[in-house]
Design a protein around this motif. Sequence first.
Motif, PDB file in Angstrom:
ATOM      1  N   LEU A 109      17.824   7.180  -0.709  1.00  0.00           N
ATOM      2  CA  LEU A 109      17.505   6.549  -1.786  1.00  0.00           C
ATOM      3  C   LEU A 109      18.242   7.528  -3.098  1.00  0.00           C
ATOM      4  O   LEU A 109      18.792   7.131  -4.186  1.00  0.00           O
ATOM      5  N   GLU A 110      18.254   8.761  -2.810  1.00  0.00           N
ATOM      6  CA  GLU A 110      18.938   9.906  -3.677  1.00  0.00           C
ATOM      7  C   GLU A 110      20.644   9.398  -3.576  1.00  0.00           C
ATOM      8  O   GLU A 110      21.277   9.216  -4.973  1.00  0.00           O
ATOM      9  N   HIS A 111      21.057   9.020  -2.454  1.00  0.00           N
ATOM     10  CA  HIS A 111      22.548   8.642  -2.753  1.00  0.00           C
ATOM     11  C   HIS A 111      22.672   7.456  -3.120  1.00  0.00           C
ATOM     12  O   HIS A 111      23.713   7.002  -3.794  1.00  0.00           O
ATOM     13  N   THR A 112      21.815   6.445  -2.978  1.00  0.00           N
ATOM     14  CA  THR A 112      22.084   4.887  -3.396  1.00  0.00           C
ATOM     15  C   THR A 112      21.661   4.499  -4.773  1.00  0.00           C
ATOM     16  O   THR A 112      22.026   3.741  -5.517  1.00  0.00           O
ATOM     17  N   LEU A 113      20.470   5.347  -5.372  1.00  0.00           N
ATOM     18  CA  LEU A 113      19.870   4.786  -6.563  1.00  0.00           C
ATOM     19  C   LEU A 113      20.445   5.767  -7.702  1.00  0.00           C
ATOM     20  O   LEU A 113      20.251   5.370  -8.949  1.00  0.00           O
ATOM     21  N   ARG A 114      20.744   7.045  -7.397  1.00  0.00           N
ATOM     22  CA  ARG A 114      21.339   7.802  -8.361  1.00  0.00           C
ATOM     23  C   ARG A 114      22.716   8.101  -8.656  1.00  0.00           C
ATOM     24  O   ARG A 114      23.403   8.052  -7.272  1.00  0.00           O
ATOM     25  N   PRO A 115      23.554   8.026  -9.819  1.00  0.00           N
ATOM     26  CA  PRO A 115      24.758   8.467 -10.022  1.00  0.00           C
ATOM     27  C   PRO A 115      24.800   9.531  -9.230  1.00  0.00           C
ATOM     28  O   PRO A 115      24.245  10.589  -9.126  1.00  0.00           O
ATOM     29  N   ALA A 116      26.237   9.957  -8.629  1.00  0.00           N
ATOM     30  CA  ALA A 116      26.547  11.080  -8.155  1.00  0.00           C
ATOM     31  C   ALA A 116      26.443  12.447  -8.858  1.00  0.00           C
ATOM     32  O   ALA A 116      26.011  13.289  -8.331  1.00  0.00           O
ATOM     33  N   GLU A 117      26.481  12.059 -10.235  1.00  0.00           N
ATOM     34  CA  GLU A 117      26.416  13.542 -11.074  1.00  0.00           C
ATOM     35  C   GLU A 117      25.023  13.780 -11.245  1.00  0.00           C
ATOM     36  O   GLU A 117      24.715  15.068 -11.508  1.00  0.00           O
ATOM     37  N   GLN A 118      24.041  12.647 -10.772  1.00  0.00           N
ATOM     38  CA  GLN A 118      22.626  13.374 -11.101  1.00  0.00           C
ATOM     39  C   GLN A 118      21.995  13.688  -9.704  1.00  0.00           C
ATOM     40  O   GLN A 118      20.770  14.122  -9.920  1.00  0.00           O
ATOM     41  N   GLN A 119      22.570  13.485  -8.699  1.00  0.00           N
ATOM     42  CA  GLN A 119      22.168  13.774  -7.285  1.00  0.00           C
ATOM     43  C   GLN A 119      21.945  15.250  -7.188  1.00  0.00           C
ATOM     44  O   GLN A 119      22.708  16.018  -7.719  1.00  0.00           O
ATOM     45  N   SER A 120      20.738  15.623  -6.609  1.00  0.00           N
ATOM     46  CA  SER A 120      20.354  17.110  -6.395  1.00  0.00           C
ATOM     47  C   SER A 120      20.922  17.737  -5.203  1.00  0.00           C
ATOM     48  O   SER A 120      20.353  17.072  -3.968  1.00  0.00           O
ATOM     49  N   ALA A 121      21.961  18.498  -5.014  1.00  0.00           N
ATOM     50  CA  ALA A 121      21.976  18.919  -3.673  1.00  0.00           C
ATOM     51  C   ALA A 121      21.174  19.552  -2.939  1.00  0.00           C
ATOM     52  O   ALA A 121      20.858  19.609  -1.757  1.00  0.00           O
ATOM     53  N   ALA A 122      20.291  20.368  -3.841  1.00  0.00           N
ATOM     54  CA  ALA A 122      19.203  21.049  -3.304  1.00  0.00           C
ATOM     55  C   ALA A 122      18.208  20.408  -2.435  1.00  0.00           C
ATOM     56  O   ALA A 122      17.588  20.797  -1.486  1.00  0.00           O
ATOM     57  N   TRP A 123      17.868  19.232  -3.288  1.00  0.00           N
ATOM     58  CA  TRP A 123      16.836  18.432  -2.851  1.00  0.00           C
ATOM     59  C   TRP A 123      17.037  17.564  -1.587  1.00  0.00           C
ATOM     60  O   TRP A 123      16.580  17.416  -0.606  1.00  0.00           O
TER      61      TRP A 123
END
Length: 202
Positions: A109-123
């Motif tokens: 969901l993080e990969h598909t629903l959030r724009p790349a710049e808003q994704q949290s690598a730590a999460w």
Amino acid sequence: MKLIGSLASPFVRKVRVVLAEKKLDYDYELESVWDAGTQIHLSNPLGKVPCLIMDDGTPMIDSRVIVEYLDTLTPVCKLLPPQSRDRASVKCWEALADGVLDAAVLVRLEHTLRPAEQQSAAWIARQMNKVHAGLAAMSADLGELPFCKGNQYTLADVAVGCALGWIQFRFPEIDWPEDYPNLARLYAKLSERQSFKDTVPQ
């Protein structure tokens, strides 16, 4: 009975496998919970599948609740032991498999629903650590046994098989068959069952 679900959800697949193993008749209604016009909230206020509509129209939610109920409906292919300790052990296997899926679904969901710049690598890393730790635990607990609980096919195998199948489907870059040959052997065996053949995620 009527099952509301999707063709991709591993939790829906778990219920479908159990329905098939128990030889229970049901109607299947496809529902995409991400579509703007989804009606799933009318049956499940949480907006999630699977949802089982029973003969009297009462909805039953959560795959773990549903499969435990289904196992009581017929003695065919009993998937949960009657003894409390053995039963709890099978449910722990199911909870581990579902927990791996919960973490993996969050990453997707993080990969598909959030724009790349808003994704949290730590999460993402935190959730993937759960996935890898869960796979390692399943492999360690399985050892060289033919099934999760020894010689008997149980709900533990259904849950683990659905988890492995979905990870293979959505995260092909995770080479768990190479890392855990015993899980690969188990999954190959489960994949020969008609209930698994008929419910391959898509």
